[in-house]
Scaffold this active site. Sequence first.
Site, PDB file in Angstrom:
ATOM      1  N   SER A 138      31.006  50.506   6.804  1.00  0.00           N
ATOM      2  CA  SER A 138      32.675  51.354   7.462  1.00  0.00           C
ATOM      3  C   SER A 138      32.646  52.005   8.680  1.00  0.00           C
ATOM      4  O   SER A 138      33.238  52.785   8.746  1.00  0.00           O
ATOM      5  CB  SER A 138      31.092  52.807   6.516  1.00  0.00           C
ATOM      6  OG  SER A 138      30.243  53.017   6.795  1.00  0.00           O
ATOM      7  N   HIS A 159      35.770  47.503   1.975  1.00  0.00           N
ATOM      8  CA  HIS A 159      35.041  49.016   2.370  1.00  0.00           C
ATOM      9  C   HIS A 159      35.174  49.360   1.074  1.00  0.00           C
ATOM     10  O   HIS A 159      36.155  49.597   1.121  1.00  0.00           O
ATOM     11  CB  HIS A 159      35.835  49.460   3.779  1.00  0.00           C
ATOM     12  CG  HIS A 159      34.782  51.298   4.079  1.00  0.00           C
ATOM     13  ND1 HIS A 159      35.184  51.778   4.245  1.00  0.00           N
ATOM     14  CD2 HIS A 159      34.057  51.090   3.635  1.00  0.00           C
ATOM     15  CE1 HIS A 159      34.303  52.635   4.361  1.00  0.00           C
ATOM     16  NE2 HIS A 159      33.502  52.200   3.512  1.00  0.00           N
ATOM     17  N   GLU A 171      39.049  49.410   0.560  1.00  0.00           N
ATOM     18  CA  GLU A 171      40.280  49.749   2.361  1.00  0.00           C
ATOM     19  C   GLU A 171      39.545  48.358   2.659  1.00  0.00           C
ATOM     20  O   GLU A 171      38.436  47.756   2.863  1.00  0.00           O
ATOM     21  CB  GLU A 171      39.173  51.132   3.175  1.00  0.00           C
ATOM     22  CG  GLU A 171      39.807  51.402   3.774  1.00  0.00           C
ATOM     23  CD  GLU A 171      39.190  52.608   4.846  1.00  0.00           C
ATOM     24  OE1 GLU A 171      38.460  52.678   4.832  1.00  0.00           O
ATOM     25  OE2 GLU A 171      40.254  53.668   5.185  1.00  0.00           O
ATOM     26  N   ASN A 209      36.911  56.963   6.778  1.00  0.00           N
ATOM     27  CA  ASN A 209      36.033  57.679   7.452  1.00  0.00           C
ATOM     28  C   ASN A 209      36.492  58.170   8.592  1.00  0.00           C
ATOM     29  O   ASN A 209      35.912  59.725   9.422  1.00  0.00           O
ATOM     30  CB  ASN A 209      34.630  56.805   8.149  1.00  0.00           C
ATOM     31  CG  ASN A 209      33.756  56.438   6.803  1.00  0.00           C
ATOM     32  OD1 ASN A 209      33.683  57.514   6.259  1.00  0.00           O
ATOM     33  ND2 ASN A 209      33.545  54.768   6.678  1.00  0.00           N
TER      34      ASN A 209
HETATM   35  N1  CAA Z   1      26.691  54.496 -10.222  1.00  0.00           N
HETATM   36  C1  CAA Z   1      26.959  54.201 -11.691  1.00  0.00           C
HETATM   37  N2  CAA Z   1      28.439  55.278 -12.127  1.00  0.00           N
HETATM   38  C2  CAA Z   1      27.859  56.549 -11.615  1.00  0.00           C
HETATM   39  C3  CAA Z   1      26.885  56.918 -10.253  1.00  0.00           C
HETATM   40  C4  CAA Z   1      26.171  55.770 -10.113  1.00  0.00           C
HETATM   41  N3  CAA Z   1      25.806  56.247  -8.612  1.00  0.00           N
HETATM   42  N4  CAA Z   1      27.110  58.506 -10.512  1.00  0.00           N
HETATM   43  C5  CAA Z   1      27.560  58.436 -11.355  1.00  0.00           C
HETATM   44  N5  CAA Z   1      28.521  57.501 -12.361  1.00  0.00           N
HETATM   45  C6  CAA Z   1      29.326  57.997 -13.008  1.00  0.00           C
HETATM   46  C7  CAA Z   1      28.402  58.161 -14.315  1.00  0.00           C
HETATM   47  O1  CAA Z   1      27.929  57.432 -15.719  1.00  0.00           O
HETATM   48  C8  CAA Z   1      30.007  59.110 -15.267  1.00  0.00           C
HETATM   49  O2  CAA Z   1      30.565  57.855 -15.557  1.00  0.00           O
HETATM   50  P1  CAA Z   1      31.610  58.420 -17.060  1.00  0.00           P
HETATM   51  O3  CAA Z   1      33.197  59.066 -16.600  1.00  0.00           O
HETATM   52  O4  CAA Z   1      32.032  57.017 -17.376  1.00  0.00           O
HETATM   53  O5  CAA Z   1      30.654  58.864 -18.052  1.00  0.00           O
HETATM   54  C9  CAA Z   1      30.283  59.352 -14.064  1.00  0.00           C
HETATM   55  O6  CAA Z   1      30.241  58.500 -12.736  1.00  0.00           O
HETATM   56  C10 CAA Z   1      30.637  60.919 -13.658  1.00  0.00           C
HETATM   57  O7  CAA Z   1      29.607  60.877 -13.315  1.00  0.00           O
HETATM   58  P2  CAA Z   1      28.226  62.607 -13.445  1.00  0.00           P
HETATM   59  O8  CAA Z   1      29.647  62.705 -14.903  1.00  0.00           O
HETATM   60  O9  CAA Z   1      27.555  61.912 -13.714  1.00  0.00           O
HETATM   61  O10 CAA Z   1      29.116  63.917 -12.080  1.00  0.00           O
HETATM   62  P3  CAA Z   1      30.580  63.726 -11.718  1.00  0.00           P
HETATM   63  O11 CAA Z   1      31.337  63.976 -13.181  1.00  0.00           O
HETATM   64  O12 CAA Z   1      30.265  65.017 -10.587  1.00  0.00           O
HETATM   65  O13 CAA Z   1      30.214  62.948 -10.469  1.00  0.00           O
HETATM   66  C11 CAA Z   1      30.661  61.661  -8.783  1.00  0.00           C
HETATM   67  C12 CAA Z   1      29.811  62.182 -10.295  1.00  0.00           C
HETATM   68  C13 CAA Z   1      31.623  60.319  -9.354  1.00  0.00           C
HETATM   69  C14 CAA Z   1      29.590  60.917  -7.792  1.00  0.00           C
HETATM   70  C15 CAA Z   1      31.353  63.236  -8.340  1.00  0.00           C
HETATM   71  O14 CAA Z   1      30.372  64.052  -7.542  1.00  0.00           O
HETATM   72  C16 CAA Z   1      32.645  62.465  -7.027  1.00  0.00           C
HETATM   73  O15 CAA Z   1      33.629  61.450  -7.088  1.00  0.00           O
HETATM   74  N6  CAA Z   1      31.495  62.413  -5.785  1.00  0.00           N
HETATM   75  C17 CAA Z   1      32.226  61.942  -4.725  1.00  0.00           C
HETATM   76  C18 CAA Z   1      32.251  60.845  -3.998  1.00  0.00           C
HETATM   77  C19 CAA Z   1      32.476  60.205  -2.547  1.00  0.00           C
HETATM   78  O16 CAA Z   1      33.401  60.977  -2.610  1.00  0.00           O
HETATM   79  N7  CAA Z   1      32.255  59.170  -2.669  1.00  0.00           N
HETATM   80  C20 CAA Z   1      32.722  58.041  -1.331  1.00  0.00           C
HETATM   81  C21 CAA Z   1      32.188  58.970  -0.073  1.00  0.00           C
HETATM   82  S1  CAA Z   1      32.114  57.511   1.393  1.00  0.00           S
HETATM   83  C22 CAA Z   1      31.802  56.440   1.124  1.00  0.00           C
HETATM   84  O17 CAA Z   1      31.253  55.723   0.460  1.00  0.00           O
HETATM   85  C23 CAA Z   1      32.161  55.620   2.169  1.00  0.00           C
HETATM   86  C24 CAA Z   1      30.903  55.591   3.884  1.00  0.00           C
HETATM   87  O18 CAA Z   1      31.836  54.817   4.265  1.00  0.00           O
HETATM   88  C25 CAA Z   1      30.795  56.412   3.809  1.00  0.00           C
END
Ligand code: CAA
Length: 302
Positions: A138, A159, A171, A209
């Site tokens: 990243s 990414h 990405e 990022n």
């Molecule tokens: N692994 C696999 N599946 C997961 C999971 C995980 N760690 N966490 C959640 N899920 C799945 C759940 O099983 C659920 O699936 P279904 O829709 O099939 O039932 C779905 O995701 C939604 O989960 P929850 O209902 O438990 O919880 P939520 O609605 O609060 O969603 C989330 C959780 C998807 C993490 C949501 O909060 C979200 O999108 N958060 C933002 C995440 C984000 O911004 N990520 C990018 C970070 S930056 C990055 O990664 C790049 C970098 O370089 C730093």
Amino acid sequence: MDSSELSSSSLQTKAQEQSAKIKNVGVIGAGTMGHGIAQVFAQAGFNVKLNDVSSDFISGGIRRIESNLSRSVEKGKMTQDEKNGVLSRIIAAPSLEDFKDREFVVEAVLEKIEIKRDVFKKLDKICGNGVILASNTSSIPITELAALVSNSERVAGMHFFNPVPVMKLVEIVKALQSSELTIEVIRALAVKMGKTPVVVKDTAGFVSNRVVCPMINEAIFVYEQGIASKEDIDTVMKLGMNHPMGSLELADFVGLDIVLDVLDVLYKEYEDPKYRASPLLRNMVRAGYLGRKTKKGFYDYP
Ligand code: CAA
């Protein structure tokens, strides 16, 4: 059809042909990102070898995949047979030498330049020189990694976002040396994995990022200056902006060390004070409060 369209359509044909031949992929790193990447490849029908520095790490990654898949079975989104099929396509590869037969490799090891350099140098010796070598980094310049291998045009960034099975974006990062064919093959693979790819130039922070880390940093400054409580800052972002997580919650989720690393790279590369990391963020990293992975960040995760 003009000549540029013709060449672009023949590029697409070549990329489709090349990507269709890829059945056996290698993923290096079985941590938060690596295990997710391996899972999504296997769900898309690829045979995956998963490598990490120890067999324990690899089995830990496979256990996380198993638990993700079990959740999908419980929710009726996947049958037990499909789950077994996905798991049967993932095998542990304790040595990088096991990657000799891989047709595509993606690296998702720790965000440390020395470690990534070492992995790319080894891959250059182990894999055939037509094998695309992608990095999930990243923050580390892909151009620098590409410079370490023969036939640098086969290197690019791929990414993914956490949690990999859920987040749709990939990405694709085009290094100075990456060929158009490499980019298009990765694009085709990402689509096959059910992802939506975007292609970006290899610049610090890429698009994701460069935008998200300054946003998180600003939320930390706001908190540090006592303008609102952490819960209220997060509520503003969730209810006012419709973000799935508040910015401080997101910092804990991504890892405070990762956010700091990215900000430091942005600051160093662009020499622009807008990227300076908040002193609180730096101190929390010094204290080992890295977010969810250490059970303590802006919030506690008992
Ligand atoms: N692994 C696999 N599946 C997961 C999971 C995980 N760690 N966490 C959640 N899920 C799945 C759940 O099983 C659920 O699936 P279904 O829709 O099939 O039932 C779905 O995701 C939604 O989960 P929850 O209902 O438990 O919880 P939520 O609605 O609060 O969603 C989330 C959780 C998807 C993490 C949501 O909060 C979200 O999108 N958060 C933002 C995440 C984000 O911004 N990520 C990018 C970070 S930056 C990055 O990664 C790049 C970098 O370089 C730093």
